[in-house]
Design a protein around this motif. Structure first.
Motif, PDB file in Angstrom:
ATOM      1  N   UNK A 197       0.822  -1.213   0.000  1.00 53.05           N
ATOM      2  CA  UNK A 197       0.000   0.000   0.000  1.00 53.05           C
ATOM      3  C   UNK A 197       0.852   1.259   0.000  1.00 53.05           C
ATOM      4  N   UNK A 198       2.168   1.091  -0.112  1.00 51.27           N
ATOM      5  CA  UNK A 198       3.033   2.258  -0.193  1.00 51.27           C
ATOM      6  C   UNK A 198       3.300   2.938   1.127  1.00 51.27           C
ATOM      7  N   UNK A 199       3.153   2.215   2.232  1.00 51.03           N
ATOM      8  CA  UNK A 199       3.418   2.825   3.538  1.00 51.03           C
ATOM      9  C   UNK A 199       4.892   3.182   3.664  1.00 51.03           C
ATOM     10  N   UNK A 200       5.159   4.272   4.369  1.00 48.97           N
ATOM     11  CA  UNK A 200       6.517   4.735   4.601  1.00 48.97           C
ATOM     12  C   UNK A 200       6.769   4.829   6.099  1.00 48.97           C
ATOM     13  N   UNK A 201       8.029   4.698   6.526  1.00 50.42           N
ATOM     14  CA  UNK A 201       8.327   4.856   7.955  1.00 50.42           C
ATOM     15  C   UNK A 201       7.805   6.189   8.483  1.00 50.42           C
ATOM     16  N   UNK A 247       2.181  -2.396  14.058  1.00 52.87           N
ATOM     17  CA  UNK A 247       3.200  -2.777  13.081  1.00 52.87           C
ATOM     18  C   UNK A 247       3.586  -1.592  12.201  1.00 52.87           C
ATOM     19  N   UNK A 248       2.623  -0.757  11.843  1.00 51.57           N
ATOM     20  CA  UNK A 248       2.922   0.437  11.050  1.00 51.57           C
ATOM     21  C   UNK A 248       3.819   1.387  11.835  1.00 51.57           C
ATOM     22  N   UNK A 249       3.614   1.466  13.147  1.00 52.24           N
ATOM     23  CA  UNK A 249       4.428   2.350  13.981  1.00 52.24           C
ATOM     24  C   UNK A 249       5.899   1.972  13.912  1.00 52.24           C
ATOM     25  N   UNK A 250       6.193   0.660  13.887  1.00 53.17           N
ATOM     26  CA  UNK A 250       7.583   0.197  13.880  1.00 53.17           C
ATOM     27  C   UNK A 250       8.078  -0.166  12.483  1.00 53.17           C
ATOM     28  N   UNK A 251       7.283   0.083  11.475  1.00 48.68           N
ATOM     29  CA  UNK A 251       7.654  -0.290  10.102  1.00 48.68           C
ATOM     30  C   UNK A 251       8.814   0.572   9.616  1.00 48.68           C
ATOM     31  N   UNK A 252       9.871  -0.068   9.119  1.00 50.27           N
ATOM     32  CA  UNK A 252      11.046   0.671   8.648  1.00 50.27           C
ATOM     33  C   UNK A 252      11.193   0.617   7.132  1.00 50.27           C
ATOM     34  N   UNK A 253      10.135   0.247   6.440  1.00 54.09           N
ATOM     35  CA  UNK A 253      10.169   0.212   4.996  1.00 54.09           C
ATOM     36  C   UNK A 253      10.408  -1.162   4.413  1.00 54.09           C
ATOM     37  N   UNK A 254      10.593  -2.169   5.266  1.00 52.80           N
ATOM     38  CA  UNK A 254      10.903  -3.501   4.767  1.00 52.80           C
ATOM     39  C   UNK A 254      10.257  -4.540   5.672  1.00 52.80           C
ATOM     40  N   UNK A 255       9.614  -5.565   5.103  1.00 55.23           N
ATOM     41  CA  UNK A 255       9.080  -6.642   5.948  1.00 55.23           C
ATOM     42  C   UNK A 255      10.206  -7.318   6.726  1.00 55.23           C
ATOM     43  N   UNK A 256       9.883  -7.779   7.929  1.00 57.16           N
ATOM     44  CA  UNK A 256      10.875  -8.473   8.759  1.00 57.16           C
ATOM     45  C   UNK A 256      10.249  -9.740   9.315  1.00 57.16           C
ATOM     46  N   UNK A 257      11.101 -10.743   9.549  1.00 59.36           N
ATOM     47  CA  UNK A 257      10.595 -11.992  10.102  1.00 59.36           C
ATOM     48  C   UNK A 257      10.572 -11.928  11.618  1.00 59.36           C
ATOM     49  N   UNK A 258      10.238 -13.047  12.249  1.00 53.21           N
ATOM     50  CA  UNK A 258      10.080 -13.047  13.704  1.00 53.21           C
ATOM     51  C   UNK A 258      11.389 -12.785  14.433  1.00 53.21           C
ATOM     52  N   UNK A 259      12.530 -12.995  13.780  1.00 56.56           N
ATOM     53  CA  UNK A 259      13.828 -12.714  14.398  1.00 56.56           C
ATOM     54  C   UNK A 259      14.317 -11.308  14.096  1.00 56.56           C
ATOM     55  N   UNK A 260      13.504 -10.518  13.407  1.00 54.91           N
ATOM     56  CA  UNK A 260      13.899  -9.151  13.093  1.00 54.91           C
ATOM     57  C   UNK A 260      14.759  -9.022  11.853  1.00 54.91           C
ATOM     58  N   UNK A 261      15.017 -10.126  11.146  1.00 58.78           N
ATOM     59  CA  UNK A 261      15.821 -10.049   9.929  1.00 58.78           C
ATOM     60  C   UNK A 261      14.976  -9.518   8.774  1.00 58.78           C
ATOM     61  N   UNK A 262      15.585  -8.736   7.878  1.00 56.73           N
ATOM     62  CA  UNK A 262      14.815  -8.192   6.760  1.00 56.73           C
ATOM     63  C   UNK A 262      14.384  -9.282   5.792  1.00 56.73           C
ATOM     64  N   UNK A 263      13.221  -9.097   5.208  1.00 57.78           N
ATOM     65  CA  UNK A 263      12.714 -10.001   4.186  1.00 57.78           C
ATOM     66  C   UNK A 263      12.736  -9.249   2.862  1.00 57.78           C
ATOM     67  N   UNK A 264      13.714  -9.555   2.049  1.00 54.69           N
ATOM     68  CA  UNK A 264      13.898  -8.858   0.785  1.00 54.69           C
ATOM     69  C   UNK A 264      12.945  -9.452  -0.245  1.00 54.69           C
ATOM     70  N   UNK A 437      18.085  11.930   3.380  1.00 54.02           N
ATOM     71  CA  UNK A 437      18.320  10.811   4.287  1.00 54.02           C
ATOM     72  C   UNK A 437      17.364   9.709   3.900  1.00 54.02           C
ATOM     73  N   UNK A 438      17.924   8.579   3.437  1.00 57.26           N
ATOM     74  CA  UNK A 438      17.119   7.546   2.816  1.00 57.26           C
ATOM     75  C   UNK A 438      15.961   7.045   3.648  1.00 57.26           C
ATOM     76  N   UNK A 439      16.081   6.974   4.965  1.00 57.04           N
ATOM     77  CA  UNK A 439      15.024   6.394   5.766  1.00 57.04           C
ATOM     78  C   UNK A 439      14.063   7.388   6.361  1.00 57.04           C
ATOM     79  N   UNK A 440      14.250   8.674   6.108  1.00 61.52           N
ATOM     80  CA  UNK A 440      13.419   9.693   6.719  1.00 61.52           C
ATOM     81  C   UNK A 440      12.943  10.670   5.654  1.00 61.52           C
ATOM     82  N   UNK A 441      11.842  11.346   5.941  1.00 58.15           N
ATOM     83  CA  UNK A 441      11.313  12.341   5.014  1.00 58.15           C
ATOM     84  C   UNK A 441      11.984  13.684   5.294  1.00 58.15           C
TER      85      UNK A 441
END
Length: 692
Positions: A197-201, A247-264, A437-441
């Protein structure tokens, strides 16, 4: 296992040291208990046996007329002693979540009869009485509070973040229900939804809107049965909405698994739309991946790679099935689809699948034959000319391939064929601009992003405000979308807030680097061989024949290395900025060329930047013999100043305030400090400071 054994095993499973500070769900069910017991005993265990072992362990500490009093006392003592070791209440909380996962269900119903305390009493052996056990409404919420304190305050997020939340309609049992709605693997699905849905951090979206969009996304994808049951339950839907918001509050732009690793995310690749199919990973710029380990092979990720073609697994890859690959530092995921929108990708050299079609871009569409007629109708409704079915391309049985789809507008489309409509399910969003700054607006002043409003009938924004000031109604021009140029409306440094209906978007504008510290070149390490160029929007006051070194700096997301000068100066005239830089001349003359780095640059991690010193030195009222860079109060380094051709620049090329003359006392302090020079220049520096 006894209670302490189960408590330790559960804590190690859920709260291990993780890659990122992301929410952790204490999602316990009978299948997990069997897996954990088998891992400890090295013997395969059935579900009833594992459940019985866990039940006996919990009953040894939760019993009697005050069933939770003993565990509450242990928790208080643990916290008074400095919270050393494993929290003693993990297994007790797990029992409450297990009860939520066992809530009674009516025969043949996906929703079922909503009963929680019955399974809880059965598990704990509290057969006398009914309803909520004594002390539950006080002690259990307190234990969840202890867990929250331990994760956030004591462990500082290293073992994850708390996810247990209550709800106004489920005040006492909401904590445990919130852990039973989703398991850890479901977090990936939620992350894929937010990406779609195009959500951003930092985004803010009302719960009701999130839930409605999630339900539509579930129709298109194939999430776990647990998610589908939660959507079908009138009792669990409000809790699921709260979880999506969390989950949207902690969303950093990338899905993550239960161990916090990014899901590319993986994309399906193809030469023309048919066999053979391959895969490619799309790697966001803010994800640092140096290598991927696939099937025992280590794949090097080139610096700055945006797309990485990969060799598929041994089995023949075909559309329609999900693919998940473990790669040590990340998980690579290709979701199952009934429709693939393919776009030509120059970086990969193939057609690659994308989340949604894009206006004005040619696409190929691979769709299950059952939806082919519906897909063709949607493509025509989105303004495309007649599409065709290539005959020389071999596609899998049961699939249909279309080519020539170029949409010119969006439309309201739901279900499987939804991605054919541009901006399908997209939220109002910020687009373009010069982000620093890539992760922030955060953007440069004068280069604010555009606001893109998808004009769909179900969520078309009625009101738009910028910093509290409402905008007049804006109508779509030709593409059924609305684009508002914020650069024409926002002209001040600082944070700005956009409100689109009930949704809030924030972005920050900062001063241009060139105006605050007179640095004409701002660069990042090369992440690709491309050179980004942006036309100058700022009038140049210098003479037409003079170089224009004061054009706006470049995009700082890390994707490009750009020098926005018409005539870049030789590298010998570029000085890496760090601390303060001074020019030293004869007769103890000195000037500071650039003040400290602005605050917004200082907060960026590992951003090398350089200054072009030539126009600064030409503008000085004395000839600079040495350049002195002071990185701290005790360390400095001196270089010989480059030879400058006088008259090649005019002082008016240099913004005012780009240098400041220092006093004789300041010169003495600089020259007498701890200064290092190249060996070839050491004697010259000694002679200079001695006045020779």
């Amino acid at each position: 296992m006894d209670y302490d054994g189960w408590n330790r095993t559960l804590a190690e499973h859920f709260f291990a040291i993780r890659e990122a500070a992301t929410p952790v769900y204490l999602s316990v069910d009978d299948a997990l208990l069997a897996d954990l017991l088998a891992s400890q005993t090295k013997v395969a265990v059935g579900l009833p046996a594992a459940a019985g072992d866990f039940q006996a362990a919990v009953r040894s500490v939760v019993f009697g007329r005050d069933p939770f009093g003993g565990i509450a006392s242990r928790a208080r003592q643990w916290r008074r002693n400095g919270a050393t070791g494993t929290p003693p209440f993990i297994a007790a909380l797990a029992a409450t979540v297990l009860s939520a996962s066992r809530m009674n269900r009516s025969e043949g119903s996906a929703v079922g009869r909503f009963s929680y305390y019955g399974p809880l009493r059965e598990l704990l052996g509290l057969h006398e009485g009914s309803g909520m056990p004594d002390g539950y409404d006080v002690i259990i919420p307190t234990l969840w509070g202890h867990l929250k304190w331990w994760l956030t305050e004591h462990e500082q997020g290293r073992r994850g973040l708390p996810s247990a939340i209550t709800h106004p309609t489920q005040v006492n049992i909401g904590w445990s229900l919130s852990q039973a709605v989703l398991v850890g693997s479901d977090r990936v699905q939620v992350g894929l939804f937010l990406s779609a849905i195009g959500a951003q951090p930092g985004d803010s979206v009302p719960e009701a809107e999130l839930l409605a969009r999630f339900q539509e996304w579930v129709r298109l994808n194939r999430p776990s049965p647990r998610i589908q049951r939660a959507l079908a339950s009138t009792e669990l839907r409000p809790i699921l909405a709260s979880i999506l918001q969390q989950e949207l509050t902690y969303y950093d732009g990338l899905p993550r698994n239960s161990a916090g690793l990014p899901c590319v995310p993986l994309s399906l690749t193809t030469d023309a739309g048919g066999f053979p199919y391959g895969i490619a990973a799309r790697i966001p710029s803010y994800v640092r991946l140096e290598t991927l380990s696939l099937n025992g092979n280590v794949v090097t990720v080139p610096s700055g790679a945006e797309w990485l073609p990969l060799t598929p697994p041994d089995q023949e890859l075909a559309p329609g099935s999900a693919l998940e690959l473990a790669a040590d530092a990340a998980t690579l995921m290709l979701p199952a689809r009934d429709l693939y929108v393919l776009q030509a990708n120059d970086l990969v050299g193939k057609w690659t699948s994308v989340n949604t079609a894009e206006i004005g871009v040619p696409h190929r569409v691979l769709v299950r034959t059952a939806f082919a007629a519906q897909a063709e109708e949607v493509m025509l409704s989105c303004g495309s000319g007649a599409v065709r079915q290539p005959r020389r391309v071999q596609v899998p049985p049961g699939w249909t391939l279309f080519s020539g789809y170029t949409p010119t507008r969006t439309a309201t489309v739901r279900g499987v064929v939804g991605p054919l409509a541009p901006l399908h399910q997209q939220l109002a969003r910020l687009s373009g601009g010069l982000r620093i700054d890539g992760g922030k607006h955060t953007y440069l002043l004068g280069y604010a992003p555009d606001l893109v409003l998808p004009a769909t009938s179900d969520d078309h924004p009625r009101t738009v405000t910028i910093d509290g000031v409402p905008l007049p109604p804006v109508s779509p021009v030709s593409t059924d979308t609305i684009t508002i140029r914020l650069a024409d409306r926002v002209h001040s440094v600082g944070e700005h807030q956009i409100k689109v209906g009930n949704r809030k978007l924030t972005f920050t504008l900062v001063e241009r680097y060139r105006e605050s510290v007179a640095l004409p070149l701002l660069a990042l390490p090369p992440r690709s061989d491309k050179l980004a160029t942006i036309p100058n929007r700022i009038p140049n006051s210098a003479s037409p024949s003079a170089p224009a070194p004061w054009l706006p700096p470049g995009h700082l997301s890390g994707s490009f290395f750009g020098s926005y000068q018409r005539n870049p100066l030789p590298p010998t005239n570029l000085l890496r900025l760090g601390g303060s830089i001074y020019a030293l001349g004869r007769n103890r003359l000195a000037a500071q060329l650039a003040p400290e780095v602005p605050a917004w640059i200082a907060t960026m991690d590992h951003v090398p930047h350089a200054i072009d010193i030539e126009p600064l030195l030409v503008a000085l009222p004395f000839q600079a013999l040495w350049l002195l860079q002071v990185t701290s109060s005790r360390n400095a380094r001196a270089w010989r100043a480059p030879t400058i051709q006088t008259g090649s620049h005019s002082p008016r090329d240099v913004p005012s305030g780009s240098w400041t003359i220092l006093s004789q006392a300041d010169w003495r302090r600089l020259a007498s400090g701890n200064i290092t020079t190249a060996l070839a220049c050491a004697q010259d520096w000694t002679d200079y400071t001695a006045g020779k």
